[in-house]
Structure formats: C-alpha cells, structure tokens
Design a protein around this motif. Sequence first.
Motif, PDB file in Angstrom:
ATOM      1  N   ASN A  70      57.199   5.493  29.212  1.00 29.04           N
ATOM      2  CA  ASN A  70      57.197   5.981  30.589  1.00 29.04           C
ATOM      3  C   ASN A  70      58.099   7.192  30.744  1.00 29.04           C
ATOM      4  OD1 ASN A  70      58.800   5.630  33.488  1.00 29.04           O
ATOM      5  ND2 ASN A  70      56.580   5.458  33.641  1.00 29.04           N
ATOM      6  N   ASP A  71      59.286   7.150  30.105  1.00 30.15           N
ATOM      7  CA  ASP A  71      60.188   8.301  30.156  1.00 30.15           C
ATOM      8  C   ASP A  71      59.499   9.551  29.616  1.00 30.15           C
ATOM      9  OD1 ASP A  71      62.447   7.006  31.247  1.00 30.15           O
ATOM     10  OD2 ASP A  71      63.096   6.321  29.269  1.00 30.15           O
ATOM     11  N   MET A  72      58.777   9.398  28.528  1.00 28.01           N
ATOM     12  CA  MET A  72      58.068  10.534  27.939  1.00 28.01           C
ATOM     13  C   MET A  72      57.011  11.074  28.897  1.00 28.01           C
ATOM     14  SD  MET A  72      55.716  10.618  24.474  1.00 28.01           S
ATOM     15  CE  MET A  72      54.550   9.427  25.197  1.00 28.01           C
TER      16      MET A  72
ATOM     17  N   LEU B 265      67.473  19.056  44.568  1.00 26.10           N
ATOM     18  CA  LEU B 265      66.227  18.406  44.999  1.00 26.10           C
ATOM     19  C   LEU B 265      66.498  17.203  45.893  1.00 26.10           C
ATOM     20  CD1 LEU B 265      64.515  18.558  41.493  1.00 26.10           C
ATOM     21  CD2 LEU B 265      63.968  20.011  43.470  1.00 26.10           C
ATOM     22  N   ALA B 266      67.749  17.000  46.255  1.00 24.20           N
ATOM     23  CA  ALA B 266      68.131  15.853  47.082  1.00 24.20           C
ATOM     24  C   ALA B 266      67.668  16.038  48.531  1.00 24.20           C
ATOM     25  CB  ALA B 266      69.641  15.649  47.044  1.00 24.20           C
ATOM     26  N   LYS B 267      67.667  14.936  49.263  1.00 23.90           N
ATOM     27  CA  LYS B 267      67.158  14.928  50.639  1.00 23.90           C
ATOM     28  C   LYS B 267      67.905  15.902  51.540  1.00 23.90           C
ATOM     29  CE  LYS B 267      65.993  11.764  54.403  1.00 23.90           C
ATOM     30  NZ  LYS B 267      66.003  10.342  54.862  1.00 23.90           N
ATOM     31  N   ARG B 268      69.205  16.102  51.285  1.00 24.36           N
ATOM     32  CA  ARG B 268      70.008  16.959  52.160  1.00 24.36           C
ATOM     33  C   ARG B 268      69.480  18.388  52.222  1.00 24.36           C
ATOM     34  NH1 ARG B 268      75.928  17.497  50.896  1.00 24.36           N
ATOM     35  NH2 ARG B 268      75.741  19.348  52.211  1.00 24.36           N
ATOM     36  N   TYR B 269      68.714  18.808  51.198  1.00 23.54           N
ATOM     37  CA  TYR B 269      68.210  20.176  51.153  1.00 23.54           C
ATOM     38  C   TYR B 269      66.729  20.293  51.529  1.00 23.54           C
ATOM     39  CZ  TYR B 269      72.532  21.054  48.544  1.00 23.54           C
ATOM     40  OH  TYR B 269      73.847  21.154  48.156  1.00 23.54           O
ATOM     41  N   GLU B 270      66.146  19.208  51.997  1.00 28.79           N
ATOM     42  CA  GLU B 270      64.708  19.236  52.278  1.00 28.79           C
ATOM     43  C   GLU B 270      64.358  20.314  53.302  1.00 28.79           C
ATOM     44  OE1 GLU B 270      60.882  16.512  52.331  1.00 28.79           O
ATOM     45  OE2 GLU B 270      62.801  15.506  52.512  1.00 28.79           O
ATOM     46  N   ALA B 271      65.070  20.344  54.418  1.00 29.14           N
ATOM     47  CA  ALA B 271      64.746  21.305  55.474  1.00 29.14           C
ATOM     48  C   ALA B 271      65.247  22.707  55.160  1.00 29.14           C
ATOM     49  CB  ALA B 271      65.321  20.823  56.811  1.00 29.14           C
TER      50      ALA B 271
ATOM     51  N   LEU C 255      58.634  12.964  31.745  1.00 33.76           N
ATOM     52  CA  LEU C 255      59.125  14.262  31.281  1.00 33.76           C
ATOM     53  C   LEU C 255      57.996  15.284  31.225  1.00 33.76           C
ATOM     54  CD1 LEU C 255      61.557  14.715  28.264  1.00 33.76           C
ATOM     55  CD2 LEU C 255      59.739  16.336  28.745  1.00 33.76           C
ATOM     56  N   PHE C 256      56.896  14.902  30.598  1.00 32.24           N
ATOM     57  CA  PHE C 256      55.787  15.841  30.484  1.00 32.24           C
ATOM     58  C   PHE C 256      55.114  16.078  31.835  1.00 32.24           C
ATOM     59  CE2 PHE C 256      55.491  14.362  25.840  1.00 32.24           C
ATOM     60  CZ  PHE C 256      56.243  15.439  25.406  1.00 32.24           C
ATOM     61  N   ARG C 257      55.161  15.089  32.723  1.00 38.33           N
ATOM     62  CA  ARG C 257      54.586  15.247  34.062  1.00 38.33           C
ATOM     63  C   ARG C 257      55.363  16.298  34.857  1.00 38.33           C
ATOM     64  NH1 ARG C 257      54.770   9.924  36.216  1.00 38.33           N
ATOM     65  NH2 ARG C 257      52.938   9.543  34.902  1.00 38.33           N
ATOM     66  N   VAL C 258      56.701  16.253  34.774  1.00 33.11           N
ATOM     67  CA  VAL C 258      57.503  17.241  35.489  1.00 33.11           C
ATOM     68  C   VAL C 258      57.215  18.645  34.949  1.00 33.11           C
ATOM     69  CG1 VAL C 258      59.830  18.030  36.043  1.00 33.11           C
ATOM     70  CG2 VAL C 258      59.306  15.588  36.099  1.00 33.11           C
ATOM     71  N   LEU C 259      57.126  18.774  33.632  1.00 36.84           N
ATOM     72  CA  LEU C 259      56.774  20.073  33.053  1.00 36.84           C
ATOM     73  C   LEU C 259      55.403  20.533  33.559  1.00 36.84           C
ATOM     74  CD1 LEU C 259      57.926  19.773  29.327  1.00 36.84           C
ATOM     75  CD2 LEU C 259      58.861  21.307  31.073  1.00 36.84           C
ATOM     76  N   ASP C 260      54.478  19.610  33.677  1.00 39.91           N
ATOM     77  CA  ASP C 260      53.131  19.956  34.143  1.00 39.91           C
ATOM     78  C   ASP C 260      53.172  20.445  35.584  1.00 39.91           C
ATOM     79  OD1 ASP C 260      50.201  19.989  33.749  1.00 39.91           O
ATOM     80  OD2 ASP C 260      50.206  18.446  35.293  1.00 39.91           O
ATOM     81  N   TRP C 261      54.011  19.828  36.413  1.00 33.76           N
ATOM     82  CA  TRP C 261      54.136  20.283  37.801  1.00 33.76           C
ATOM     83  C   TRP C 261      54.596  21.738  37.868  1.00 33.76           C
ATOM     84  CZ3 TRP C 261      57.448  15.472  39.450  1.00 33.76           C
ATOM     85  CH2 TRP C 261      56.605  14.356  39.588  1.00 33.76           C
ATOM     86  N   ILE C 262      55.399  22.136  36.896  1.00 32.41           N
ATOM     87  CA  ILE C 262      55.944  23.501  36.876  1.00 32.41           C
ATOM     88  C   ILE C 262      54.976  24.464  36.195  1.00 32.41           C
ATOM     89  CG2 ILE C 262      57.842  24.961  36.065  1.00 32.41           C
ATOM     90  CD1 ILE C 262      59.606  22.408  36.147  1.00 32.41           C
TER      91      ILE C 262
ATOM     92  N   SER D 257      55.777  16.687  47.262  1.00 29.24           N
ATOM     93  CA  SER D 257      56.764  15.751  47.789  1.00 29.24           C
ATOM     94  C   SER D 257      58.099  15.927  47.081  1.00 29.24           C
ATOM     95  CB  SER D 257      56.276  14.311  47.607  1.00 29.24           C
ATOM     96  OG  SER D 257      57.319  13.385  47.813  1.00 29.24           O
ATOM     97  N   ARG D 258      59.108  16.292  47.837  1.00 26.89           N
ATOM     98  CA  ARG D 258      60.446  16.435  47.262  1.00 26.89           C
ATOM     99  C   ARG D 258      60.930  15.113  46.675  1.00 26.89           C
ATOM    100  NH1 ARG D 258      64.704  14.313  48.044  1.00 26.89           N
ATOM    101  NH2 ARG D 258      63.856  13.298  49.890  1.00 26.89           N
ATOM    102  N   ALA D 259      60.684  14.010  47.377  1.00 27.25           N
ATOM    103  CA  ALA D 259      61.158  12.702  46.926  1.00 27.25           C
ATOM    104  C   ALA D 259      60.554  12.324  45.578  1.00 27.25           C
ATOM    105  CB  ALA D 259      60.836  11.643  47.971  1.00 27.25           C
ATOM    106  N   VAL D 260      59.303  12.660  45.374  1.00 29.44           N
ATOM    107  CA  VAL D 260      58.639  12.359  44.097  1.00 29.44           C
ATOM    108  C   VAL D 260      59.304  13.138  42.965  1.00 29.44           C
ATOM    109  CG1 VAL D 260      56.495  12.698  42.798  1.00 29.44           C
ATOM    110  CG2 VAL D 260      56.423  11.689  45.088  1.00 29.44           C
ATOM    111  N   VAL D 261      59.575  14.410  43.207  1.00 32.29           N
ATOM    112  CA  VAL D 261      60.226  15.224  42.177  1.00 32.29           C
ATOM    113  C   VAL D 261      61.638  14.711  41.909  1.00 32.29           C
ATOM    114  CG1 VAL D 261      61.000  17.539  41.539  1.00 32.29           C
ATOM    115  CG2 VAL D 261      58.872  17.252  42.811  1.00 32.29           C
ATOM    116  N   TYR D 262      62.362  14.409  42.977  1.00 38.39           N
ATOM    117  CA  TYR D 262      63.740  13.955  42.797  1.00 38.39           C
ATOM    118  C   TYR D 262      63.792  12.669  41.978  1.00 38.39           C
ATOM    119  CZ  TYR D 262      68.484  12.439  43.618  1.00 38.39           C
ATOM    120  OH  TYR D 262      69.781  12.028  43.420  1.00 38.39           O
ATOM    121  N   ARG D 263      62.924  11.714  42.276  1.00 41.18           N
ATOM    122  CA  ARG D 263      62.934  10.451  41.522  1.00 41.18           C
ATOM    123  C   ARG D 263      62.659  10.688  40.045  1.00 41.18           C
ATOM    124  NH1 ARG D 263      60.389   8.344  46.193  1.00 41.18           N
ATOM    125  NH2 ARG D 263      58.324   8.612  45.264  1.00 41.18           N
ATOM    126  N   ALA D 264      61.718  11.561  39.750  1.00 46.08           N
ATOM    127  CA  ALA D 264      61.378  11.840  38.352  1.00 46.08           C
ATOM    128  C   ALA D 264      62.539  12.521  37.637  1.00 46.08           C
ATOM    129  CB  ALA D 264      60.131  12.720  38.289  1.00 46.08           C
TER     130      ALA D 264
END
Length: 216
Positions: A181-183, A126-132, A186-193, A150-157
């Motif tokens: 916040n960590d919790m 999910l790093a910037k090098r693979y965005e394109a 975690l649940f936010r990333v699962l929700d995105w998926i 946003s890739r950057a949003v996912v990567y930070r999480a």
Amino acid sequence: MAVSSAEAARVAAALSIDRLGPYLRSADGDIGKAVCLYEWNLAVSGAFYEALGILEVVLRNALSEQLIARHGSRRGHWYDDPFRVLSDQAHADIAAARERIAKLGRVELPGRVIAELNFGFWKFLLAKRYEATMWTSHLRHAFPNLQPQSRAVVYRAVDQLHTLRNRVAHHEPIHERDLANDMLVLFRVLDWIDADIRSWAIDHSRLRPLIAGRPR
C-alpha cells in the motif's frame, strides 16, 4: 537467503537483541529467521529511500513552482512570506535552512533554500490551515491529475509517506507495515503531479520484487 546459526548469533550479538526484538517477535524467536527478516528490511528500506527521494524532490519542486506563481512580481521570494500566511514553525524552518546555507559559506539562492527545507515542511503546506490561503488559489495546481482536487486526500497520502520516510531514515523496522500500500500511495502521489515521472520512477524502482520477496 538462509544464514547459519553461527552467523546469526554473531549478527545478533553485534546488533543487540533489543535491536532484533521486533524481528524476533515476527520470527517466533528464531534468530536465523529474524536475521533474514532484518536483511530484507534493510533492502526494502533502501528501495523505499530511493523512491521517496524522487517523490520528495518532485513534490517540493511542484509546490515551490506554485508558490513562486503566487508570489508574482513582488520583491524577494515566496519564502519571505510577504502575505504573512506561513506558521511560526514554517518561518523557523526557513530561517534554519538559510542559516545552514550561510554556515556552509554558500551564496543563498532560492534553489538552495528549497532543497534545505525538509519533507515535513512541504507536508505541512498541505495542512488544513492553508486551504483557503494557498491550496484553493495555487497549491492544488501542483496536482493536475488529481480529480477531484481534494487537499485532505493529498495531505493524508503525503503524511503516510512522511511517516514511512522517517522510519526508513532512522533505520527502524518497517516489515509490519502494509508496504504494498505504501508503494501504491507513493506512485499515486507522483501520478497526481506528473504521470510520466510516475512511469519513470516505477521503471527505476526495486520495490515490487523486494516486497514480493518478503521472507515467510
């Protein structure tokens, strides 16, 4: 739960004052309170380990599905990297995963290779090098409920959760982190998926009562 002074002294001797140092500092030098905080740290770390285990499996499967789609009908598997896009470190991780499978005397199957690749491997996809090269065309589809994608949003999480996972895995203190916040992350990333998997994970999680019950 409070511990007696004698029990606290025995625990401190067994664990070492160095190990208890971060908890003693938070407990103003009170060994009894430090041991209680250590016990709570163990419990909440265990609960995070469970939830992070769900996240890691769901994340790697979602990303792998997109990498399979990207690979298409070409020979081999996506981790053979016919496009020569993956970094040298990614190739080293894949080679090490295959070697571990071989050493176990098991047949190399895609599912086994995927399971052997660690959390860090998936994070760095999910790093910037693979965005394109991978994010825009395929990997973003692993997060259908993320808007905007946003890739950057996912990567930070995921990076935040990877750091937490490493601390938990190495039995390090996490009591000074913003665990609420960590919790949520975690649940936010699962929700995105997958929102249904997020709900299931919440229903089976011990995190909320444990975080709320942190010793004062």
